[in-house]
Design an enzyme around this catalytic site. Structure first.
Site, short mmCIF file in Angstrom:
data_model
loop_
_atom_site.label_atom_id
_atom_site.label_comp_id
_atom_site.label_asym_id
_atom_site.label_seq_id
_atom_site.Cartn_x
_atom_site.Cartn_y
_atom_site.Cartn_z
CB ALA A 120 81.76 81.70 56.18
CB CYS A 121 79.83 76.83 54.72
SG CYS A 121 80.16 75.41 53.60
N GLY A 122 77.13 76.06 56.48
CA GLY A 122 76.49 75.45 56.72
C GLY A 122 76.29 74.13 56.17
#
Length: 279
Positions: A120-122
């Site tokens: 969910a995290c870039g």
């Protein structure tokens, strides 16, 4: 043998007031160890498949590589079942969830990521706020895009989501020409991973900067999606969902056309609407 993107399992389902047992498919999520010249760089959560593209797309966004000339080669395991004609790939690693990028000389910049990044995290693991804006340049005008074309690209994106059809658990990113032809479509449990895979493919095909393209993504347009697409030189980004305030601010600063709530017959434009003009 490559791992399935959607393994099957047995579940219990509650419906119409009673329990039943039935088969189901769930999307695969596993960690991938990224290495740089044999040294551990980061661990990211992803859906296995196109790991080479994912790794190179992420390293392009990080500013570690810019062209294939920066690469000496890449190591991956035979179990991953991946090959790539555009660069030298050796299937020699023991661990299937590893990719080792070998550089020609030193990295263009010091890698800053040092922690696990979830699906969910870039931008997890980025040390400094300034790192989020590194290597970004104001985008040139680029070719105009007919606004009537954009809603149809959502249908094209959706029709190519084979694993989503079976699991309901994947995001997608699709790169299109200004005329609506599909260049590349990738799926992943992480929306930013799907973008990295698309950018990685463009990197391998020497299509970067992708100044003659439109990127369409499922889900929302968060800051990390805008940052990655601007880094790749993509002038038009269209999302099925909503943008964030930081995404809008970044798109406006770097002259990217940002479209949200893309659906049949309508969408909102949050930045640089002048690129959207009827053919």
């Amino acid at each position: 043998m490559a791992k399935p993107a959607a393994p099957s399992l047995r579940i219990r389902r509650w419906s119409a007031g009673e329990w039943t047992e039935s088969p189901d498919l769930v999307v695969t999520e596993e960690p991938l160890q990224l290495m740089l010249d044999g040294e551990a760089l980061s661990v990211i959560m992803r859906t296995p498949g196109e790991d080479i593209e994912l790794c190179l797309g992420l390293m392009f966004a990080e500013g570690i590589v810019r062209t294939k000339k920066d690469l000496r080669g890449l190591r991956i395991s035979a179990e991953a079942g991946e090959s790539e004609s555009a660069i030298d790939v050796k299937s020699v690693l023991v661990e299937s969830n590893q990719v080792d990028v070998l550089l020609n000389g030193k990295a263009r910049r010091k890698p800053e990521r040092s922690m696990l990044s979830s699906s969910a995290c870039g931008v997890c693991g980025t040390v400094l706020i300034e790192d989020l804006r590194r290597d970004l340049a104001v985008l040139p005008a680029g070719p105009p895009v007919d606004p009537a074309l954009l809603p149809s690209l959502v249908d094209r994106l959706r029709s190519g989501q084979g694993v989503f059809d079976r699991t309901g658990g994947l995001h997608a990113a699709g790169l299109f020409t200004p005329g609506g032809d599909l260049v590349c479509l990738r799926e992943d449990i992480g929306r930013h991973n799907a973008v990295d895979k698309v950018v990685g493919r463009a990197f391998l095909d020497e299509r970067l900067p992708a100044g003659d393209s439109v990127l369409v993504v499922s889900g929302r347009a968060g800051y990390e999606i805008v940052q990655k697409s601007i880094s790749a030189g993509i002038p038009v980004l269209a999302a099925v969902g909503a943008p964030s305030s930081l995404a809008v601010a970044l798109a406006r600063e770097f002259n990217q056309t940002l479209v949200g709530f893309l659906k049949a017959g309508r969408f909102n434009v949050y930045s640089a609407p002048e690129r959207l003009s009827p053919a």
